[in-house]
Write a protein that holds these residues in place. Sequence first.
Motif, PDB file in Angstrom:
ATOM      1  N   SER A 172      -9.794  27.973 -23.744  1.00  0.00           N
ATOM      2  CA  SER A 172     -10.844  27.875 -22.723  1.00  0.00           C
ATOM      3  C   SER A 172     -10.656  29.009 -21.725  1.00  0.00           C
ATOM      4  CB  SER A 172     -10.756  26.537 -21.998  1.00  0.00           C
ATOM      5  OG  SER A 172     -11.013  25.490 -22.888  1.00  0.00           O
ATOM      6  N   HIS A 173     -11.739  29.694 -21.470  1.00  0.00           N
ATOM      7  CA  HIS A 173     -11.656  30.818 -20.541  1.00  0.00           C
ATOM      8  C   HIS A 173     -13.024  31.087 -19.927  1.00  0.00           C
ATOM      9  CE1 HIS A 173     -13.067  32.652 -24.258  1.00  0.00           C
ATOM     10  NE2 HIS A 173     -13.532  33.648 -23.539  1.00  0.00           N
ATOM     11  N   ARG A 174     -12.992  31.861 -18.863  1.00  0.00           N
ATOM     12  CA  ARG A 174     -14.203  32.304 -18.181  1.00  0.00           C
ATOM     13  C   ARG A 174     -14.171  33.828 -18.164  1.00  0.00           C
ATOM     14  NH1 ARG A 174     -12.905  31.342 -12.997  1.00  0.00           N
ATOM     15  NH2 ARG A 174     -13.095  33.422 -12.177  1.00  0.00           N
ATOM     16  N   PHE A 221     -10.369  34.865 -17.480  1.00  0.00           N
ATOM     17  CA  PHE A 221      -9.620  33.897 -16.677  1.00  0.00           C
ATOM     18  C   PHE A 221      -9.359  32.652 -17.521  1.00  0.00           C
ATOM     19  CE2 PHE A 221     -11.827  36.345 -13.447  1.00  0.00           C
ATOM     20  CZ  PHE A 221     -10.874  36.485 -12.460  1.00  0.00           C
ATOM     21  N   PRO A 222      -8.105  32.185 -17.589  1.00  0.00           N
ATOM     22  CA  PRO A 222      -7.854  30.932 -18.312  1.00  0.00           C
ATOM     23  C   PRO A 222      -8.442  29.758 -17.538  1.00  0.00           C
ATOM     24  CG  PRO A 222      -5.843  31.728 -17.265  1.00  0.00           C
ATOM     25  CD  PRO A 222      -6.895  32.770 -17.028  1.00  0.00           C
ATOM     26  N   GLU A 223      -8.972  28.797 -18.268  1.00  0.00           N
ATOM     27  CA  GLU A 223      -9.503  27.590 -17.627  1.00  0.00           C
ATOM     28  C   GLU A 223      -9.032  26.374 -18.403  1.00  0.00           C
ATOM     29  OE1 GLU A 223     -13.653  27.626 -16.775  1.00  0.00           O
ATOM     30  OE2 GLU A 223     -13.286  28.963 -15.099  1.00  0.00           O
ATOM     31  N   PRO A 224      -8.373  25.467 -17.775  1.00  0.00           N
ATOM     32  CA  PRO A 224      -7.978  25.483 -16.362  1.00  0.00           C
ATOM     33  C   PRO A 224      -6.835  26.461 -16.153  1.00  0.00           C
ATOM     34  CG  PRO A 224      -7.046  23.572 -17.433  1.00  0.00           C
ATOM     35  CD  PRO A 224      -7.915  24.249 -18.463  1.00  0.00           C
ATOM     36  N   ALA A 225      -6.678  26.900 -14.930  1.00  0.00           N
ATOM     37  CA  ALA A 225      -5.611  27.846 -14.606  1.00  0.00           C
ATOM     38  C   ALA A 225      -4.261  27.191 -14.867  1.00  0.00           C
ATOM     39  CB  ALA A 225      -5.718  28.285 -13.151  1.00  0.00           C
ATOM     40  N   GLY A 226      -3.357  27.935 -15.475  1.00  0.00           N
ATOM     41  CA  GLY A 226      -2.043  27.399 -15.801  1.00  0.00           C
ATOM     42  C   GLY A 226      -1.037  27.561 -14.686  1.00  0.00           C
ATOM     43  N   TYR A 227      -1.340  28.392 -13.714  1.00  0.00           N
ATOM     44  CA  TYR A 227      -0.423  28.697 -12.617  1.00  0.00           C
ATOM     45  C   TYR A 227      -1.186  28.697 -11.301  1.00  0.00           C
ATOM     46  CZ  TYR A 227       2.368  30.698 -16.430  1.00  0.00           C
ATOM     47  OH  TYR A 227       3.068  30.893 -17.589  1.00  0.00           O
ATOM     48  N   ALA A 228      -0.464  28.449 -10.216  1.00  0.00           N
ATOM     49  CA  ALA A 228      -1.081  28.579  -8.891  1.00  0.00           C
ATOM     50  C   ALA A 228      -1.435  30.037  -8.646  1.00  0.00           C
ATOM     51  CB  ALA A 228      -0.134  28.069  -7.815  1.00  0.00           C
ATOM     52  N   ALA A 229      -0.526  30.918  -9.020  1.00  0.00           N
ATOM     53  CA  ALA A 229      -0.764  32.367  -8.971  1.00  0.00           C
ATOM     54  C   ALA A 229      -0.454  32.900 -10.368  1.00  0.00           C
ATOM     55  CB  ALA A 229       0.114  33.028  -7.923  1.00  0.00           C
ATOM     56  N   ALA A 230      -1.497  33.180 -11.129  1.00  0.00           N
ATOM     57  CA  ALA A 230      -1.355  33.555 -12.535  1.00  0.00           C
ATOM     58  C   ALA A 230      -0.842  34.976 -12.694  1.00  0.00           C
ATOM     59  CB  ALA A 230      -2.696  33.415 -13.240  1.00  0.00           C
ATOM     60  N   PRO A 231      -0.015  35.206 -13.717  1.00  0.00           N
ATOM     61  CA  PRO A 231       0.326  36.588 -14.052  1.00  0.00           C
ATOM     62  C   PRO A 231      -0.924  37.281 -14.594  1.00  0.00           C
ATOM     63  CG  PRO A 231       1.164  35.089 -15.726  1.00  0.00           C
ATOM     64  CD  PRO A 231       0.584  34.237 -14.635  1.00  0.00           C
ATOM     65  N   PHE A 269      -2.341  34.036 -18.711  1.00  0.00           N
ATOM     66  CA  PHE A 269      -2.576  35.302 -18.031  1.00  0.00           C
ATOM     67  C   PHE A 269      -4.046  35.484 -17.681  1.00  0.00           C
ATOM     68  CE2 PHE A 269       1.470  36.247 -19.817  1.00  0.00           C
ATOM     69  CZ  PHE A 269       2.000  37.309 -19.116  1.00  0.00           C
ATOM     70  N   VAL A 270      -4.295  36.170 -16.586  1.00  0.00           N
ATOM     71  CA  VAL A 270      -5.613  36.723 -16.292  1.00  0.00           C
ATOM     72  C   VAL A 270      -5.587  38.123 -16.906  1.00  0.00           C
ATOM     73  CG1 VAL A 270      -7.162  37.536 -14.477  1.00  0.00           C
ATOM     74  CG2 VAL A 270      -5.897  35.402 -14.170  1.00  0.00           C
ATOM     75  N   VAL A 271      -6.599  38.463 -17.672  1.00  0.00           N
ATOM     76  CA  VAL A 271      -6.588  39.722 -18.424  1.00  0.00           C
ATOM     77  C   VAL A 271      -7.802  40.564 -18.067  1.00  0.00           C
ATOM     78  CG1 VAL A 271      -6.537  40.764 -20.722  1.00  0.00           C
ATOM     79  CG2 VAL A 271      -5.400  38.572 -20.330  1.00  0.00           C
ATOM     80  N   LEU A 272      -7.567  41.833 -17.780  1.00  0.00           N
ATOM     81  CA  LEU A 272      -8.640  42.778 -17.509  1.00  0.00           C
ATOM     82  C   LEU A 272      -8.672  43.800 -18.639  1.00  0.00           C
ATOM     83  CD1 LEU A 272      -9.683  44.486 -14.277  1.00  0.00           C
ATOM     84  CD2 LEU A 272      -9.111  45.913 -16.236  1.00  0.00           C
ATOM     85  N   THR A 273      -9.869  44.067 -19.134  1.00  0.00           N
ATOM     86  CA  THR A 273     -10.060  45.121 -20.117  1.00  0.00           C
ATOM     87  C   THR A 273     -11.254  45.967 -19.680  1.00  0.00           C
ATOM     88  OG1 THR A 273     -10.288  45.618 -22.475  1.00  0.00           O
ATOM     89  CG2 THR A 273     -11.487  43.717 -21.651  1.00  0.00           C
ATOM     90  N   PHE A 274     -11.384  47.144 -20.242  1.00  0.00           N
ATOM     91  CA  PHE A 274     -12.368  48.116 -19.796  1.00  0.00           C
ATOM     92  C   PHE A 274     -13.593  48.159 -20.685  1.00  0.00           C
ATOM     93  CE2 PHE A 274      -8.225  49.694 -18.493  1.00  0.00           C
ATOM     94  CZ  PHE A 274      -8.427  49.931 -17.153  1.00  0.00           C
ATOM     95  N   ASP A 275     -14.730  48.416 -20.072  1.00  0.00           N
ATOM     96  CA  ASP A 275     -15.937  48.768 -20.806  1.00  0.00           C
ATOM     97  C   ASP A 275     -16.109  50.270 -20.598  1.00  0.00           C
ATOM     98  OD1 ASP A 275     -18.368  49.178 -21.957  1.00  0.00           O
ATOM     99  OD2 ASP A 275     -19.433  47.682 -20.788  1.00  0.00           O
ATOM    100  N   TYR A 309      -7.497  46.096  -8.435  1.00  0.00           N
ATOM    101  CA  TYR A 309      -8.535  45.073  -8.465  1.00  0.00           C
ATOM    102  C   TYR A 309      -7.940  43.708  -8.833  1.00  0.00           C
ATOM    103  CZ  TYR A 309     -12.741  42.547  -9.850  1.00  0.00           C
ATOM    104  OH  TYR A 309     -13.728  41.603  -9.970  1.00  0.00           O
ATOM    105  N   LEU A 310      -7.099  43.699  -9.864  1.00  0.00           N
ATOM    106  CA  LEU A 310      -6.470  42.431 -10.280  1.00  0.00           C
ATOM    107  C   LEU A 310      -5.607  41.852  -9.165  1.00  0.00           C
ATOM    108  CD1 LEU A 310      -5.309  42.948 -13.976  1.00  0.00           C
ATOM    109  CD2 LEU A 310      -6.893  41.237 -13.109  1.00  0.00           C
ATOM    110  N   ARG A 311      -4.841  42.694  -8.499  1.00  0.00           N
ATOM    111  CA  ARG A 311      -3.967  42.216  -7.418  1.00  0.00           C
ATOM    112  C   ARG A 311      -4.745  41.571  -6.282  1.00  0.00           C
ATOM    113  NH1 ARG A 311       0.389  47.117  -7.308  1.00  0.00           N
ATOM    114  NH2 ARG A 311       1.859  46.111  -8.725  1.00  0.00           N
ATOM    115  N   GLY A 312      -5.985  41.971  -6.098  1.00  0.00           N
ATOM    116  CA  GLY A 312      -6.805  41.421  -5.013  1.00  0.00           C
ATOM    117  C   GLY A 312      -7.578  40.169  -5.377  1.00  0.00           C
TER     118      GLY A 312
END
Length: 136
Positions: A30-32, A52-62, A89-95, A126-129
């Motif tokens: 499950s993710h968003r 974004f994982p849903e539900p979040a697995g951590y209070a502050a996700a890696p 993990f929260v994961v960012l990839t590029f377009d 961006y991810l850190r923010g």
Amino acid sequence: MRARRFVLATVAWGLSLGFALIALRLPEPSHRLDYARIENRRGMPLRVVVFFPEPAGYAAAPAAVVCQSLNNPPEYARLLALELVREGFVVLTFDWRGWAPGENRQLLRRPALEILEADVAAAVAYLRGLPGVDPE
């Protein structure tokens, strides 16, 4: 010889179809998805996709940045991104192709490595923010 080629092609086709059907049955975590437009330190616009994982697995996700090849759309990083999402993990990839000519990294006539470094630095910032992401 011709019959043998036909048999090999039929077996290869059957295996491909079988593996495709198995892949369709694999559970997807499950993710968003969020789509964003950010700018690097040079002021160049860039489109990113954040899983974004849903539900979040951590209070502050890696978090992780998946940097696929410049010629590939963000869908090429999807399987790796989903594996990381499965682990929380929260994961960012590029377009890299973007939605406008100024966002398309394939059309640039500038030093690609310097721009890539600026893009990755902007992605990390961006991810850190993002709320819910561990800034470390």
